[in-house]
Design an enzyme around this catalytic site. Structure first.
Site, PDB file in Angstrom:
ATOM      1  N   ASP A 106      71.167  44.068  38.831  1.00 50.72           N
ATOM      2  CA  ASP A 106      70.919  44.101  40.272  1.00 50.72           C
ATOM      3  C   ASP A 106      71.809  43.116  41.027  1.00 50.72           C
ATOM      4  O   ASP A 106      71.647  41.906  40.906  1.00 50.72           O
ATOM      5  CB  ASP A 106      69.441  43.773  40.507  1.00 50.72           C
ATOM      6  CG  ASP A 106      69.062  43.762  41.960  1.00 50.72           C
ATOM      7  OD1 ASP A 106      69.779  44.389  42.779  1.00 50.72           O
ATOM      8  OD2 ASP A 106      68.042  43.145  42.301  1.00 50.72           O
ATOM      9  N   ASP A 291      74.452  46.982  46.926  1.00 53.36           N
ATOM     10  CA  ASP A 291      73.319  46.634  46.072  1.00 53.36           C
ATOM     11  C   ASP A 291      73.046  47.693  45.013  1.00 53.36           C
ATOM     12  O   ASP A 291      72.595  48.792  45.311  1.00 53.36           O
ATOM     13  CB  ASP A 291      72.079  46.440  46.950  1.00 53.36           C
ATOM     14  CG  ASP A 291      70.870  45.991  46.157  1.00 53.36           C
ATOM     15  OD1 ASP A 291      71.037  45.605  44.988  1.00 53.36           O
ATOM     16  OD2 ASP A 291      69.763  46.035  46.707  1.00 53.36           O
TER      17      ASP A 291
END
Length: 487
Positions: A106, A291
């Site tokens: 992430d 992201d």
């Protein structure tokens, strides 16, 4: 590697740790087996980097990614074609002997955490849990941590142990061990999160594992890259993350460079958005976070309303911030993101997402947080664009992603271990489909949605200033839009 200077990045972590009243040295757990002195030293926060030696020559580590939708789509109760809300995860190992976990890699957060065997929550029952007493290299601490997300959160304690990722062993890596997790984690197909954001974003006051690997000279280059694909024509969704390099077979054409605007998120300049060749007037110059832990493209509510009205999409329901859109991709134009002055096109096949029964939603979702002021660009965009994150030069490189080779199917072991969460996840997607079935009909580009007034997203969510931003993780299945929530 010797030229890399990330001292400015470490300052934020060091300062925060010094101010943390709970900060203290890690020490051997009374429940753990005796650890070697080298492991104990490497686990000390001050020795995390110096205690690691380049055991192997620098390398590029490739980790295969699976998609959360691969098994959900096989469920009898799940509608077909739910490939829009894909979340991608890979496998790491922790401890001696190693214990295996599925984690989301992430870029929207910087912390590494997994569930602890001491977790007392129902959410932990569907996940692998770290048995620290079984690891001879585990070192514990009295340092608590907590992470809060939009739909819940988790609490636990920080420890340190040997991380095995690919062929590399990294001793003394700090990890958050969750002892309580909110119920929305129950349906997550992954066990934890491997944060790849900048050190200043950490919430457990520890150096992210990637930066320990970079400083130790374990990686060939101070970069990492992402390539993800959606499943179609019998191919499974998935991808790969390469730590320390780039797989040239996953991209084509010239990569364009986007400078990072600040050393916190992987955040770049957003100059505007074009639908076809027409600029969306209300989209002004701002920033966007790239992201890998977010499924869709999440916008402040007023921006989401404006973009979706141009696309002829209508709001579905506020809980998820979704918009129903015509499934006929030939009727829709490409959308061009202007990032750092460069255009990056997204075709209708990437922003029109099937959810079953001939219904579709737009990849442009309204944030459910009133505090979001930046765009969060997730996997719907990244499936079209191969992304390289440069830790040393503070920049992102985007190149057109190659999508034409098959992805290996998930292993039977992974399929069996995930069966408990698949049914719960499919019920959420069924609800979306049911809502779509009663939404306003969309038959062409000239739908009534394009003429509608701004939706209640804008009025409800922009009555106050939007100065704070969001960071990972809401589970895909609990909230299929994104993993971000306010910190």
């Amino acid at each position: 590697m010797d030229d890399l200077d990330i001292s400015t990045l470490e300052n934020d972590v060091t300062t925060s740790s010094r101010d943390n009243k709970h900060a203290g040295k890690l020490h051997k757990s009374p429940n753990a087996k005796v650890a070697s002195s080298s492991h104990a030293e490497a686990a000390d926060p001050a020795a995390t980097v110096s205690g690691i030696s380049a055991i192997r020559r620098p390398q590029a580590i490739t980790i295969q990614l699976a998609s959360a939708q691969a098994n959900i789509n096989d469920s009898n109760s799940s509608p077909p074609g739910n490939r829009g809300f894909q979340s991608y995860y890979g496998t790491i190992e922790l401890g001696t002997p190693p214990q295996r976990f599925r984690v989301v890699f992430d870029t929207g957060s910087s912390d590494f955490w997994i569930p602890s065997i001491e977790c007392d929550s129902a959410a932990c029952e569907t996940h692998s849990r770290f048995k620290h007493a079984n690891s001879s290299s585990y070192v514990t601490s009295h340092v608590p941590f907590s992470l809060n997300y939009g739909s819940g959160g988790l609490i636990g304690q920080v420890g340190a142990d040997t991380l095995r990722i690919g062929d590399a062993d990294v001793p003394g890596v700090h990890v958050g061990l969750a002892t309580h997790m909110s119920r929305f984690f129950r349906t997550a197909r992954f066990d934890g999160v491997f944060g790849l954001g900048f050190p200043g974003l950490t919430r457990i006051q520890s150096q992210p594992p990637l930066y320990a690997m970079v400083q130790a000279g374990l990686l060939e280059k101070p970069i990492f890259s992402f390539w993800v694909r959606e499943g179609h024509d019998g191919q499974h969704a998935g991808g790969e993350v390469v730590l320390g390099g780039v797989n040239p077979q996953r991209l084509e054409g010239v990569a364009r460079v986007l400078p990072i605007v600040r050393k916190m998120y992987w955040e770049v300049e957003l100059n505007g958005l074009l639908i076809g060749e027409m600029p969306v007037p209300s989209i002004s110059s701002q920033t966007a976070i790239i992201d890998t832990g977010t499924s869709l493209i999440v916008l402040p509510a007023t921006d989401a309303d404006a973009v979706n009205q141009f696309l002829g999409a209508v709001p579905l329901f506020d809980e998820y911030g979704l918009y129903a859109i015509d499934c006929h991709k030939a009727r829709k134009p490409p959308v061009k993101f202007m990032l750092a002055g460069e255009p990056f096109a997204l075709e209708p096949s990437h922003y029109i997402l099937p959810v079953g029964r001939g219904r579709c939603v737009s990849a442009f979702a309204a944030s459910t947080s009133p505090e979001l002021s930046r765009w969060v660009i997730g996997n719907s965009f990244l499936r079209a664009w191969h992304t390289t994150f440069d830790v040393e030069n503070f920049e992102i490189k985007l190149a057109k992603a190659v999508q034409d080779d098959a992805q290996p199917a998930p292993s039977s072991t992974d399929s069996e271990s995930a069966s408990a969460v698949a049914a719960a996840a499919s019920s959420q997607l069924e609800r979306i489909v049911e809502a779509l079935a009663t939404a306003h009909p969309i038959t062409s580009q000239g739908s009534t949605a394009a003429k509608s007034k701004p939706t209640k997203h804008a009025a409800a969510k922009h009555s106050s200033s939007t100065t704070a931003t969001t960071s990972s993780l809401e589970t895909l299945e609990s909230n299929p839009i994104h993993h971000h929530a306010s910190k």
